[in-house]
Design a protein around this motif. Structure first.
Motif, PDB file in Angstrom:
ATOM      1  N   VAL A 110       0.857  -1.192   0.000  1.00 37.97           N
ATOM      2  CA  VAL A 110       0.000   0.000   0.000  1.00 37.97           C
ATOM      3  C   VAL A 110       0.892   1.241   0.000  1.00 37.97           C
ATOM      4  CG1 VAL A 110      -1.681   1.331   1.334  1.00 37.97           C
ATOM      5  CG2 VAL A 110      -1.899  -1.163   1.168  1.00 37.97           C
ATOM      6  N   PRO A 111       0.680   2.157  -0.934  1.00 43.65           N
ATOM      7  CA  PRO A 111       1.575   3.321  -1.036  1.00 43.65           C
ATOM      8  C   PRO A 111       1.224   4.432  -0.048  1.00 43.65           C
ATOM      9  CG  PRO A 111      -0.106   3.456  -2.728  1.00 43.65           C
ATOM     10  CD  PRO A 111      -0.334   2.140  -2.012  1.00 43.65           C
ATOM     11  N   LEU A 112       2.220   5.243   0.274  1.00 41.84           N
ATOM     12  CA  LEU A 112       2.013   6.488   0.993  1.00 41.84           C
ATOM     13  C   LEU A 112       1.920   7.623  -0.024  1.00 41.84           C
ATOM     14  CD1 LEU A 112       4.632   6.272   3.900  1.00 41.84           C
ATOM     15  CD2 LEU A 112       2.178   5.837   4.047  1.00 41.84           C
ATOM     16  N   HIS A 113       1.220   8.675   0.319  1.00 37.57           N
ATOM     17  CA  HIS A 113       1.257   9.869  -0.504  1.00 37.57           C
ATOM     18  C   HIS A 113       2.667  10.447  -0.439  1.00 37.57           C
ATOM     19  CE1 HIS A 113       0.479  14.096  -1.646  1.00 37.57           C
ATOM     20  NE2 HIS A 113      -0.502  13.573  -2.372  1.00 37.57           N
ATOM     21  N   SER A 114       3.112  11.096  -1.498  1.00 36.58           N
ATOM     22  CA  SER A 114       4.483  11.621  -1.555  1.00 36.58           C
ATOM     23  C   SER A 114       4.782  12.576  -0.402  1.00 36.58           C
ATOM     24  CB  SER A 114       4.719  12.329  -2.898  1.00 36.58           C
ATOM     25  OG  SER A 114       3.762  13.366  -3.098  1.00 36.58           O
ATOM     26  N   LYS A 115       3.786  13.343   0.023  1.00 37.82           N
ATOM     27  CA  LYS A 115       3.995  14.256   1.151  1.00 37.82           C
ATOM     28  C   LYS A 115       4.199  13.477   2.443  1.00 37.82           C
ATOM     29  CE  LYS A 115       1.907  18.164   3.613  1.00 37.82           C
ATOM     30  NZ  LYS A 115       0.732  19.079   3.671  1.00 37.82           N
ATOM     31  N   LYS A 116       3.397  12.434   2.664  1.00 34.13           N
ATOM     32  CA  LYS A 116       3.536  11.610   3.866  1.00 34.13           C
ATOM     33  C   LYS A 116       4.864  10.852   3.842  1.00 34.13           C
ATOM     34  CE  LYS A 116       0.927  11.007   6.686  1.00 34.13           C
ATOM     35  NZ  LYS A 116      -0.190  10.050   6.721  1.00 34.13           N
ATOM     36  N   LEU A 117       5.270  10.393   2.660  1.00 36.37           N
ATOM     37  CA  LEU A 117       6.546   9.691   2.539  1.00 36.37           C
ATOM     38  C   LEU A 117       7.704  10.619   2.910  1.00 36.37           C
ATOM     39  CD1 LEU A 117       8.022   7.100   1.687  1.00 36.37           C
ATOM     40  CD2 LEU A 117       8.046   7.990  -0.651  1.00 36.37           C
ATOM     41  N   GLY A 121       9.886   9.691   5.966  1.00 35.76           N
ATOM     42  CA  GLY A 121      11.231   9.329   5.525  1.00 35.76           C
ATOM     43  C   GLY A 121      11.321   7.941   4.921  1.00 35.76           C
ATOM     44  N   TYR A 122      10.284   7.155   5.064  1.00 38.10           N
ATOM     45  CA  TYR A 122      10.259   5.798   4.520  1.00 38.10           C
ATOM     46  C   TYR A 122       8.818   5.301   4.533  1.00 38.10           C
ATOM     47  CZ  TYR A 122       9.874   4.487   9.457  1.00 38.10           C
ATOM     48  OH  TYR A 122       9.452   4.381  10.755  1.00 38.10           O
ATOM     49  N   ASN A 123       8.537   4.326   3.673  1.00 35.62           N
ATOM     50  CA  ASN A 123       7.261   3.621   3.730  1.00 35.62           C
ATOM     51  C   ASN A 123       7.461   2.405   4.613  1.00 35.62           C
ATOM     52  OD1 ASN A 123       5.159   1.660   3.121  1.00 35.62           O
ATOM     53  ND2 ASN A 123       4.632   2.885   1.338  1.00 35.62           N
ATOM     54  N   GLN A 124       6.681   2.275   5.662  1.00 31.50           N
ATOM     55  CA  GLN A 124       6.871   1.208   6.642  1.00 31.50           C
ATOM     56  C   GLN A 124       6.655  -0.185   6.069  1.00 31.50           C
ATOM     57  OE1 GLN A 124       4.341   3.348   6.615  1.00 31.50           O
ATOM     58  NE2 GLN A 124       2.417   2.272   6.926  1.00 31.50           N
ATOM     59  N   LYS A 146      -0.880   4.121  -6.762  1.00 27.08           N
ATOM     60  CA  LYS A 146      -0.560   5.496  -6.381  1.00 27.08           C
ATOM     61  C   LYS A 146      -1.655   6.020  -5.456  1.00 27.08           C
ATOM     62  CE  LYS A 146      -0.118  10.170  -8.300  1.00 27.08           C
ATOM     63  NZ  LYS A 146      -0.195  10.997  -9.525  1.00 27.08           N
ATOM     64  N   ARG A 147      -1.247   6.662  -4.345  1.00 29.71           N
ATOM     65  CA  ARG A 147      -2.214   7.300  -3.446  1.00 29.71           C
ATOM     66  C   ARG A 147      -2.448   8.719  -3.956  1.00 29.71           C
ATOM     67  NH1 ARG A 147      -3.954   6.407   2.009  1.00 29.71           N
ATOM     68  NH2 ARG A 147      -2.472   4.668   2.203  1.00 29.71           N
ATOM     69  N   ASN A 148      -3.691   9.046  -4.233  1.00 28.33           N
ATOM     70  CA  ASN A 148      -4.004  10.313  -4.896  1.00 28.33           C
ATOM     71  C   ASN A 148      -4.153  11.500  -3.953  1.00 28.33           C
ATOM     72  OD1 ASN A 148      -4.132   9.042  -7.459  1.00 28.33           O
ATOM     73  ND2 ASN A 148      -6.199   8.323  -6.997  1.00 28.33           N
ATOM     74  N   HIS A 149      -4.445  11.229  -2.678  1.00 31.01           N
ATOM     75  CA  HIS A 149      -4.723  12.324  -1.762  1.00 31.01           C
ATOM     76  C   HIS A 149      -3.899  12.181  -0.491  1.00 31.01           C
ATOM     77  CE1 HIS A 149      -8.071  13.055  -4.425  1.00 31.01           C
ATOM     78  NE2 HIS A 149      -8.551  11.844  -4.167  1.00 31.01           N
ATOM     79  N   TYR A 150      -3.458  13.306   0.036  1.00 29.19           N
ATOM     80  CA  TYR A 150      -2.773  13.310   1.321  1.00 29.19           C
ATOM     81  C   TYR A 150      -3.818  13.288   2.423  1.00 29.19           C
ATOM     82  CZ  TYR A 150      -0.110  14.980   5.330  1.00 29.19           C
ATOM     83  OH  TYR A 150       0.456  15.099   6.562  1.00 29.19           O
ATOM     84  N   ASN A 167     -11.795   6.927  -4.724  1.00 25.52           N
ATOM     85  CA  ASN A 167     -10.779   7.592  -5.548  1.00 25.52           C
ATOM     86  C   ASN A 167      -9.495   7.896  -4.785  1.00 25.52           C
ATOM     87  OD1 ASN A 167     -12.578   7.681  -7.785  1.00 25.52           O
ATOM     88  ND2 ASN A 167     -13.526   9.522  -6.945  1.00 25.52           N
ATOM     89  N   THR A 168      -9.261   7.167  -3.724  1.00 24.15           N
ATOM     90  CA  THR A 168      -8.044   7.372  -2.949  1.00 24.15           C
ATOM     91  C   THR A 168      -6.826   6.872  -3.699  1.00 24.15           C
ATOM     92  OG1 THR A 168      -9.253   7.168  -0.877  1.00 24.15           O
ATOM     93  CG2 THR A 168      -6.882   6.852  -0.768  1.00 24.15           C
ATOM     94  N   PHE A 169      -6.992   5.783  -4.468  1.00 22.24           N
ATOM     95  CA  PHE A 169      -5.870   5.150  -5.155  1.00 22.24           C
ATOM     96  C   PHE A 169      -6.145   5.027  -6.650  1.00 22.24           C
ATOM     97  CE2 PHE A 169      -6.008   3.483  -0.825  1.00 22.24           C
ATOM     98  CZ  PHE A 169      -4.712   3.689  -0.400  1.00 22.24           C
ATOM     99  N   SER A 170      -5.072   4.972  -7.411  1.00 21.44           N
ATOM    100  CA  SER A 170      -5.180   4.670  -8.840  1.00 21.44           C
ATOM    101  C   SER A 170      -4.045   3.738  -9.230  1.00 21.44           C
ATOM    102  CB  SER A 170      -5.131   5.956  -9.674  1.00 21.44           C
ATOM    103  OG  SER A 170      -3.944   6.676  -9.414  1.00 21.44           O
ATOM    104  N   ILE A 171      -4.277   2.943 -10.266  1.00 23.78           N
ATOM    105  CA  ILE A 171      -3.272   1.994 -10.738  1.00 23.78           C
ATOM    106  C   ILE A 171      -2.399   2.680 -11.784  1.00 23.78           C
ATOM    107  CG2 ILE A 171      -4.683   0.981 -12.584  1.00 23.78           C
ATOM    108  CD1 ILE A 171      -3.599  -1.793 -11.485  1.00 23.78           C
TER     109      ILE A 171
END
Length: 217
Positions: A110-117, A121-124, A146-150, A167-171
């Motif tokens: 499961v991805p993190l949003h780029s801002k959360k990443l 500092g890392y995806n757990q 891809k996570r679309n929203h923070y 719509n939280t995620f997209s492939i």
């Protein structure tokens, strides 16, 4: 090493000095509530997923009860900058999970949003997934979804907000005819997993299974 002498590794539960690659001492390890689920049979998490999307198989390593050691372990991984906890959890998973001759085709975290990443500092899930990939010899992908929203952490959301995952995620790429094992840390309502599952199922003739570190009843 000098650091080991002045800053020895300690059990996250009782603070006893332990081996540098361990999380807990032997006595505290016995307090962890492992589920002992069979990946190929009906179990609690599979039954929950069935209500949300078509699922093949499901597995949770631990229970995630309030004030439990498993909850403390997950919080160390997610909020205390202890990324290596993921490797230990993966090693525990390999002791409990046998795919036999029916291995999934791909592990997807499961991805993190780029801002959360950037904040964390890392995806757990990455080290956890990569360790499993190496052990089971199954390829992995950290960028299929891809996570679309923070958003703020699931643990800080009320139930109403946790249900709002449309719509939280997209492939990110075409994939078809694959058995995808989705990997997450904690299964709560199942809505995060469900949102990803439907994107994968809509993308082609795919099958979906689920693996989580812990499940919250």
């Amino acid at each position: 090493m000098i650091l080991d002498i002045f800053f020895p590794n300690r059990c996250i539960h009782c603070n006893k000095i332990i081996d540098g690659n361990s999380l807990v001492c032997n006595l505290c390890f016995e307090q962890i509530h492992f589920t002992h689920f069979n990946f190929f049979e009906n179990n609690y998490i599979k039954e929950k997923c069935k209500l949300l999307f078509p699922i093949e198989n499901a597995f949770s390593l631990m229970q995630f009860e309030k004030e439990s050691l498993s909850r403390k372990i997950i919080h160390e991984l997610k909020y205390k900058s202890r990324e290596k906890v993921g490797k230990v959890l993966a090693e525990w998973t390999t002791d409990h999970l046998d795919f036999k001759n029916e291995k999934p085709d791909l592990l997807v975290s499961v991805p993190l949003h780029s801002k959360k990443l950037k904040e964390r500092g890392y995806n757990q899930l990455h080290l956890f997934t990569e360790t499993l990939s190496k052990f089971y010899e199954i390829p992995f992908s950290h960028d299929l979804m891809k996570r679309n929203h923070y958003s703020k952490a699931q643990a800080l959301k009320d139930k109403e907000h946790r249900l709002a995952t449309e719509n939280t995620f997209s492939i990110t790429k075409k994939i078809s005819g694959k058995h995808i094992l989705m990997i997450d840390d904690v299964f709560t309502t199942g809505n995060t997993i469900s949102s990803i599952a439907w994107e994968i199922l809509k993308a082609g003739d795919n099958k979906v299974s689920v693996l989580v570190m812990a499940m919250d009843e």
